[in-house]
Each structure stands twice: as C-alpha cells, then as structure tokens.
Write a protein that holds these residues in place. Structure first.
Motif, short mmCIF file in Angstrom:
data_model
loop_
_atom_site.label_atom_id
_atom_site.label_comp_id
_atom_site.label_asym_id
_atom_site.label_seq_id
_atom_site.Cartn_x
_atom_site.Cartn_y
_atom_site.Cartn_z
N LYS A 140 -8.83 3.55 0.17
CA LYS A 140 -7.46 3.06 -0.05
C LYS A 140 -6.43 4.06 0.46
O LYS A 140 -5.38 3.68 1.00
N ASN A 149 -4.17 -5.15 1.57
CA ASN A 149 -3.68 -6.46 1.15
C ASN A 149 -4.35 -7.57 1.97
O ASN A 149 -4.78 -8.59 1.42
N THR A 204 -8.05 -7.93 0.93
CA THR A 204 -8.20 -8.56 -0.38
C THR A 204 -7.82 -10.03 -0.33
O THR A 204 -8.48 -10.87 -0.95
N TRP A 259 -1.32 -7.04 -3.73
CA TRP A 259 -1.11 -5.89 -4.62
C TRP A 259 0.35 -5.62 -4.89
O TRP A 259 0.73 -4.53 -5.32
N LEU A 303 -3.83 -1.66 -14.04
CA LEU A 303 -4.83 -2.39 -13.28
C LEU A 303 -6.16 -1.78 -13.72
O LEU A 303 -6.67 -0.83 -13.13
N ARG A 324 6.47 -0.99 -4.10
CA ARG A 324 5.19 -1.71 -4.05
C ARG A 324 5.27 -3.11 -4.63
O ARG A 324 4.70 -4.06 -4.06
N TYR A 325 5.95 -3.27 -5.78
CA TYR A 325 5.90 -4.54 -6.51
C TYR A 325 7.15 -5.38 -6.30
O TYR A 325 8.24 -4.86 -6.06
N ASP A 339 -2.27 2.39 -11.93
CA ASP A 339 -3.60 2.15 -11.38
C ASP A 339 -4.61 3.00 -12.15
O ASP A 339 -4.35 4.18 -12.42
#
Length: 537
Positions: free
Chosen positions: A247, A256, A259, A281, A378, A422-423, A434
């Motif tokens: 990662k 991403n 996945t 993610w 997570l 990120r989100y 994480d």
C-alpha cells in the motif's frame, strides 16, 4: 509499596473499552474504579429488549464485522470453539470470560452514573479530577476525587435524526436503528430504510425477509464481503504487514482501482444501484454478505435520497414516489459527545473532537484524563482501545511523556488534513483510523511496537509470520512493556483457531493445503507487483 499503588483511576463505562482499561490499570499497579450506569457489563454489545435513551445497543441478530482473531484482546485469545464472526451473544460471553479471567468485575460499580467530571480544586498541582456520581438505585449523589479518569463511553451516544421535509405529517412508524430490535411487527409491511452503512444494510437485509424494503442512500456505497477469498475472514487476509508495504509503495489510485475490480467481481455495484461517485477507500466501507442477494430477489429496492415525506409515502430526489409506506428506519448514525465532562476540557463540534492521537486532550497540564474508543477503525475496536489504555496507564505513572502542546496540536491538524484529503466530507469521517498504522503508532508510544529486524535475528520464523501473516493483536505482546509469554504460540496457531469451529465434517486435507498455498502465492504476487511498480514508475 509502589508510589502509584494508591492512585485511583475512574473509568466511565464497562464495555469494549472500559474492560481493558480496568485490566491495564491493574497491570500497572493503579487502583481502578469503574462506573457503569446499567446493571451489567458489555456496553453496546449487551442486547436489551427495551430501548434506553443514551445507551447504545445492538439489534437482536447483530453479528460483529471483525473476526475473532483480529478483535480479541492481545493477551487473551477468543476460545477456538467460538465462531469466526460472532453473534452479539458470543461477544458478550467473551467479555465475561475476559473479566472473570483477570478478576475485573469486583472493580465495577453497577447502576452508578457519572453526572459530571471537572478539574479538582488542586488540579494544577496534582492533576486530579472531581466526579459527581449518582447511585441509580438509591438516587444518592456523591462527590469523589480521582488521580485520573478514562472516558470509555464510545461514540454511539445521541441519535442523529435528520429533518426531512414533511416527516411531521408522515403517519407511519419512524424508528432509529438505535431503537430497532428485530423484524417482528414489520411482517408484510412496506418499509423505507434511510442510510446504507453497516446498521442500515443489516436492517434492510433482515426486514427484506419479511417485508418490502426501499433502501435510500445519498451517495451509495461499496459493499465488502466478510467471507473473503478461499472462505477466509476478510480482515485475516487484508490486515497484514506485507499488505501495508504494498500500500505504501503504490499510489492510492492503484489500490482503489484494484479493490474496485475485486468488489465488482462479486456484484456490479452500478448494476445494483449502489455505486457511489467516490473511490472505495474514500468512505468507511459497508460489510454485508447478504445485501446483493436481497436486492437481486426484489426484497430490497435501492433508491436515491429522500426529497420529502407525505402522509403515507415518500418522494425521492429522482421524482419517483412510493406510497403505502408503513414504517421508516433511520440508519443515520450518531452524534457523539461527553455530556458529563466539562466542555472546557473536551469540546465536540459536528462530531469533531481535538485529541492527541485520539486519546489525550492537548491543552491539559497533566496527562491524567484520556478518551478511549472514540475512533472509527478500519478493523476491530477492542485491541485498539486496549492499546490506548496501556498507553494511558504508562503516561499517568510518568513512565512515558507526552510531547509539547504545540507538537500535539500539529499532530491533530496533520491527521485532520490527511482525513480531509482521503475521505468524502461526512459527519462520520472525523475519527477514522487504519488498523495496523494506528496500532503501530500507539505501540510506539508504549515501546511495544514489533521490531521485525530485531525479531528476525533471534527468531526468523516468527518475524516472517508477523510480516506475512495476519497482524493479530498478539503481535503487540511479543516484546517490550507488557510482553506476554503466550504471544508467539498465539501467533502461530491463529489458523488452527480459525479452522476449529468449521471442522464439523471430516474432508480430505487438500483444502487446507490449498488455502495455505493460496496465501503464500498471494503474498509473493503482492510484493512482486509493488516492486515492479516502483521500478517502472
């Protein structure tokens, strides 16, 4: 006698965070006093028939989303007989086993509610705290002073109830998942479930067996299967140090894309109306094994956001209308806070709270107050809360020092900025962590972060297993303060405990060999891809 043997530490709550807090105090020679406002331990994981305001509770059928080997406390493996994904009754049984094994229950004052937490008059010199506690049986309120406090009430506090246009005129039943118990009473009904997180997905699946369900979502979601490749629990496969290496070597866009491809192999999220505009993610994932099955058989219909309610129906933002709606289930999350704590100490705004590494308020003069379990991982919450408690116990004794106020604030701002990058913007994406990086970060404060290089020279087999195998909580008991002599064996027997409850019928051994071979190939391929990416790009 130790100078700390008389230090009294107040612990508020006896759930997933409160129990290890008691044990960690005992391990460090501190005197814990745990206040639990209900009549039994377990917190969120203790199912009750009645809904209690301010007291979070799972539904009757709730099964935990993290597997037993990844969610156990670091020096107390979950019994091999227990299923890998445990029903809430098994989670509660494990809590009782843990409490009984370490003699924790005698430190819990049941039916005692903490009304207020404030700095004691001599706080500046002593770091002590003044608590007002109410005995809910006698109604007596007492004032008590403690050398430290751990707030272990989690982040499932006040229900988040959005204001939808027309909801006041709607004549059907409206219930938040906080108060939802089971599907009884919904048979043959038409139900709208609002929200497609873990609670919303679970409610939609369960209700879809007895009712017609319309699942409303603003953004959509990516749905993960708890049962992953070769039938292994997904966290057993994903949470490995080798995966962290990969990662960190490749860009997030690659992760991403990879996945997304994997998830769409199970079912096409666009075809099922669940595909969001954001990457995998960029949102806390939804774990649900049954949702696509309920959708494809027509029991659950995915719908967009709500525009307005009518007396007996719902209009969605795409203009479609569903009439004859009998009930609405709000799976809209929680607004967390600490109403019993002085707001000058901890202030929560829009589900944001300023805590150094999600534990310590940065402006306090003494590291004697900590918050445990106020994060959205997570991964599993239990071992993380335990590691937070281990850190606090060391800090309150003065064995580890916190950095300066400026450095703590810098860390808080860096984490907030990283989370914003990120989100997607959401009230739920304010306390995300994480599993492996955050556990390592906490363990580094304590001195128990695994040093694989050092371990390799004395025990190469163990080092390899810790790097390529599941990053179980036992890894944080291999060395350093609080080391547990059973950690090595626990690490090597993970797959034995995983397989035990499944071995209910004898079959040829080839299946187990294939699973082991799959994992070896999986690790080699991951490393090869990561190395090639670095060489080529």
């Amino acid at each position: 006698m130790s100078a700390f043997s008389n230090k009294r530490i107040a612990i508020i709550g006896s759930g997933a965070s409160g129990l290890p807090a008691i044990k960690c105090c005992l391990d460090e020679g501190l005197v814990p006093v745990c206040f639990e406002r209900t009549e039994e331990l377990g917190g969120l994981w203790r199912f009750t028939e009645d809904a209690r305001e301010g007291q979070a509770c799972v539904a009757r059928s709730t099964v935990i989303n993290t597997s037993k080997e990844m969610m156990c406390y670091s020096d107390f493996p979950i019994p091999k007989e227990y299923p890998n994904y445990m029903h809430n009754t098994y989670v509660l049984k494990y809590f009782h086993l843990y409490a009984d094994n370490f003699g924790l229950k005698k430190y819990i004052k049941f039916n005692h509610e903490v009304i207020s937490v404030n700095k004691a008059d001599d706080y500046k010199a002593s770091g002590r705290w003044a608590l007002k506690v109410k005995n809910l049986q006698t109604r007596e309120v007492t004032s008590q002073t403690f050398d430290g406090v751990m707030l272990c009430t989690g982040h499932h506090a006040e229900k988040n109830i959005p204001k939808f246009p027309g909801i006041e005129e709607f004549k059907g039943k409206v219930v938040h998942t906080h108060d939802y118990k089971d599907q009884r009473g919904y048979e043959g009904k038409r139900v709208v479930v609002i929200g497609v997180g873990n609670s919303g997905g679970d409610a939609a699946v369960e209700l879809g067996r007895v009712a017609k369900v319309f699942l409303s979502t603003r953004r959509g979601t990516w749905v993960f299967n708890r049962v992953f490749q070769n039938g292994l629990p997904i966290d057993i496969v994903i949470f490995r140090r080798v995966n962290e290496t990969v990662k960190n070597l490749v860009p997030l866009s690659w992760t991403n894309a990879s996945t997304t491809k994997q998830l769409n192999k199970r079912f096409d999220h666009a075809l099922y109306g669940l595909k969001p505009n954001h990457a995998v993610w960029q949102q806390h994932p939804t774990a649900n094994d049954d949702l696509p099955n309920r959708i494809i058989c027509g029991a659950v219909t995915v719908k967009p956001d709500i525009r307005r309610f009518t007396e007996n129906g719902v209009e969605f933002v795409d203009g479609t209308v569903e009439n004859g709606i009998d009930a609405v289930v709000l799976a809209t999350g929680y607004i967390f806070g600490f109403p019993y704590c002085d707001p000058s100490v901890i202030k929560v705004e829009n589900n944001r709270v300023d805590l150094y590494k999600y534990v310590f308020p940065p402006d306090l003069e003494h590291p004697t107050l900590a918050v445990l379990g106020c994060f959205q991982p997570l991964g599993a919450i239990m071992p993380i809360s335990e590691t937070q408690a281990r850190w606090y116990a060391k800090a309150v004794k003065g064995e580890v020092k916190l950095p300066s106020k400026d450095l703590m604030w810098r860390d808080i701002h860096m984490k907030r900025e990283a989370m914003a990058r990120r989100y997607v913007t959401s009230q739920r994406h304010t306390i995300q962590v994480d599993f492996i990086p955050y556990m390592d970060e906490l363990a580094e404060q304590i001195g128990c972060k695994p040093n694989l290089a050092k371990i390799f020279f004395r025990d190469p087999k163990l080092a390899w297993e810790m790097y390529t195998g599941p990053c179980t909580p036992y890894q944080y008991r291999v060395s350093g303060p609080g080391a547990w002599e059973g950690a090595r064996d626990a690490i090597f027997t993970v797959m034995d405990r995983l397989a035990y409850p499944l071995a209910t019928r004898k079959v040829p051994d080839e299946s187990q060999t294939n699973t082991g071979n799959f994992m070896k190939v999986f690790v080699i391929v991951l490393l090869a891809v990561a190395i090639l990416y670095q060489l080529l790009f």
